[in-house]
Motif scaffolding. Structure first.
Motif, short mmCIF file in Angstrom:
data_model
loop_
_atom_site.label_atom_id
_atom_site.label_comp_id
_atom_site.label_asym_id
_atom_site.label_seq_id
_atom_site.Cartn_x
_atom_site.Cartn_y
_atom_site.Cartn_z
N GLN A 168 -11.25 -10.20 2.11
CA GLN A 168 -10.99 -8.76 2.18
C GLN A 168 -10.19 -8.42 3.44
OE1 GLN A 168 -14.97 -7.21 2.09
NE2 GLN A 168 -15.08 -7.21 -0.16
N LEU A 169 -10.53 -9.06 4.53
CA LEU A 169 -9.80 -8.81 5.79
C LEU A 169 -8.35 -9.26 5.68
CD1 LEU A 169 -12.61 -9.87 8.27
CD2 LEU A 169 -11.60 -7.57 8.09
N VAL A 170 -8.12 -10.41 5.07
CA VAL A 170 -6.75 -10.91 4.90
C VAL A 170 -5.96 -9.96 3.99
CG1 VAL A 170 -5.34 -12.80 3.97
CG2 VAL A 170 -7.38 -13.31 5.33
N ALA A 171 -6.58 -9.53 2.89
CA ALA A 171 -5.89 -8.61 1.98
C ALA A 171 -5.59 -7.27 2.67
CB ALA A 171 -6.73 -8.39 0.72
N ALA A 172 -6.51 -6.79 3.48
CA ALA A 172 -6.29 -5.54 4.21
C ALA A 172 -5.16 -5.70 5.22
CB ALA A 172 -7.58 -5.09 4.90
N ALA A 173 -5.14 -6.82 5.92
CA ALA A 173 -4.06 -7.07 6.88
C ALA A 173 -2.72 -7.19 6.15
CB ALA A 173 -4.36 -8.34 7.68
N PHE A 174 -2.72 -7.86 5.01
CA PHE A 174 -1.51 -7.98 4.20
C PHE A 174 -0.98 -6.59 3.85
CE2 PHE A 174 0.43 -7.88 0.02
CZ PHE A 174 1.41 -8.86 0.10
N ARG A 175 -1.87 -5.71 3.37
CA ARG A 175 -1.45 -4.35 3.00
C ARG A 175 -0.88 -3.60 4.21
NH1 ARG A 175 -6.14 -4.82 0.08
NH2 ARG A 175 -7.34 -3.61 1.59
N ARG A 176 -1.53 -3.75 5.35
CA ARG A 176 -1.04 -3.07 6.58
C ARG A 176 0.37 -3.57 6.92
NH1 ARG A 176 -3.44 1.43 8.77
NH2 ARG A 176 -5.59 1.42 8.06
N VAL A 177 0.59 -4.88 6.85
CA VAL A 177 1.91 -5.42 7.17
C VAL A 177 2.93 -4.93 6.14
CG1 VAL A 177 3.28 -7.53 7.41
CG2 VAL A 177 0.99 -7.41 8.40
N ALA A 178 2.55 -4.91 4.86
CA ALA A 178 3.47 -4.45 3.81
C ALA A 178 3.85 -2.98 4.01
CB ALA A 178 2.83 -4.65 2.43
N GLU A 179 2.91 -2.17 4.47
CA GLU A 179 3.15 -0.74 4.63
C GLU A 179 3.84 -0.39 5.95
OE1 GLU A 179 -0.69 1.09 4.19
OE2 GLU A 179 -0.89 0.38 2.12
N MET A 180 3.47 -1.10 7.04
CA MET A 180 3.94 -0.67 8.37
C MET A 180 4.56 -1.78 9.20
SD MET A 180 0.78 1.78 9.35
CE MET A 180 -0.45 1.09 8.25
N GLY A 181 4.65 -2.98 8.67
CA GLY A 181 5.16 -4.09 9.45
C GLY A 181 4.12 -4.56 10.45
N PHE A 182 4.47 -5.57 11.22
CA PHE A 182 3.53 -6.09 12.20
C PHE A 182 3.25 -5.09 13.31
CE2 PHE A 182 4.33 -10.23 10.30
CZ PHE A 182 3.02 -10.68 10.22
N GLU A 183 4.18 -4.16 13.52
CA GLU A 183 3.95 -3.14 14.53
C GLU A 183 2.74 -2.28 14.16
OE1 GLU A 183 6.97 -3.66 13.04
OE2 GLU A 183 7.78 -4.82 14.70
N GLY A 184 2.47 -2.16 12.86
CA GLY A 184 1.35 -1.34 12.40
C GLY A 184 0.07 -2.13 12.16
N LEU A 185 0.08 -3.41 12.48
CA LEU A 185 -1.11 -4.24 12.26
C LEU A 185 -2.04 -4.12 13.47
CD1 LEU A 185 -2.62 -6.27 10.48
CD2 LEU A 185 -1.36 -8.09 11.66
N ARG A 186 -3.12 -3.40 13.29
CA ARG A 186 -4.13 -3.21 14.32
C ARG A 186 -5.45 -3.75 13.79
NH1 ARG A 186 -0.08 -2.39 16.39
NH2 ARG A 186 0.74 -0.53 17.38
#
Length: 194
Positions: A12-30
């Protein structure tokens, strides 16, 4: 992946991080936001991933694993290459999020040796399979012109990575690539040879 509740939470954490990167790039990965997306405390995330870098590596694995479904299955090299390019074209159309995340990973890998190493590791299988298909076709003389399998592999990969930025031309780019390697009009090369 680890089984049970721990494995599910990690996934779940990996999928959530994937979605964050897809939506906002690594700059948005918190990490805090990824934990919130899954409904856990930020400190609990560190039970699954010691560092943000570990999570990024897991996202790289998760992302590249989706491309395994596009691996060519046919024993005949020209058919295998056609089916691989068709599967990649469908993936570009159906899963634009995969393209965004792979582009982000490739860009980050230019600045981050650990991400570059993870992507190289996860793409090694792709290169190996493609090189095998192209070498088999070269040995059988099925390509339109002499092909150096390693170089042609990089041409296919470069095409795939290039059309991530302009997915609307993916179909035409793959048709041109197919015509270049197999010869003839896309989809007609086999009929022309018979």
């Amino acid at each position: 992946m680890v089984g049970g509740v721990q494995g599910e939470r990690r996934d779940q954490l990996v999928a959530a991080a994937f979605r964050r990167v897809a939506e906002m790039g690594f700059e948005g990965l918190r990490l805090r936001q990824v934990a919130e997306d899954v409904g856990i405390d930020h400190s609990t995330l560190h039970h699954h991933f010691a560092t943000k870098q570990d999570l990024v590596g897991a996202v790289a694995e998760y992302t590249t694993r989706h491309f395994w479904a596009a691996a060519p299955q046919s024993a005949e090299p020209a058919a295998a290459l056609r089916e691989h390019l068709a599967a990649l074209r469908r993936m570009i159309e159906d899963r634009p999020d995969l393209l965004v995340v792979t582009a982000e990973l490739d860009l980050r890998g230019r600045r981050d040796p650990a991400v570059a190493a993870a992507m190289e590791h996860h793409e090694a299988g792709w290169r190996e399979v493609l090189t095998g298909v192209l070498a088999a076709g070269a040995a059988q003389g099925v390509w339109a012109r002499p092909v150096e399998p390693v170089v042609a592999t990089e041409l296919v990969i470069a095409t795939v990575k290039g059309v991530r930025l302009t997915p609307r031309v993916a179909a035409q780019a793959f048709e041109q690539l197919e015509a270049l390697l197999i010869g003839g009009a896309s989809g007609n090369a086999e009929g022309e040879r018979q």
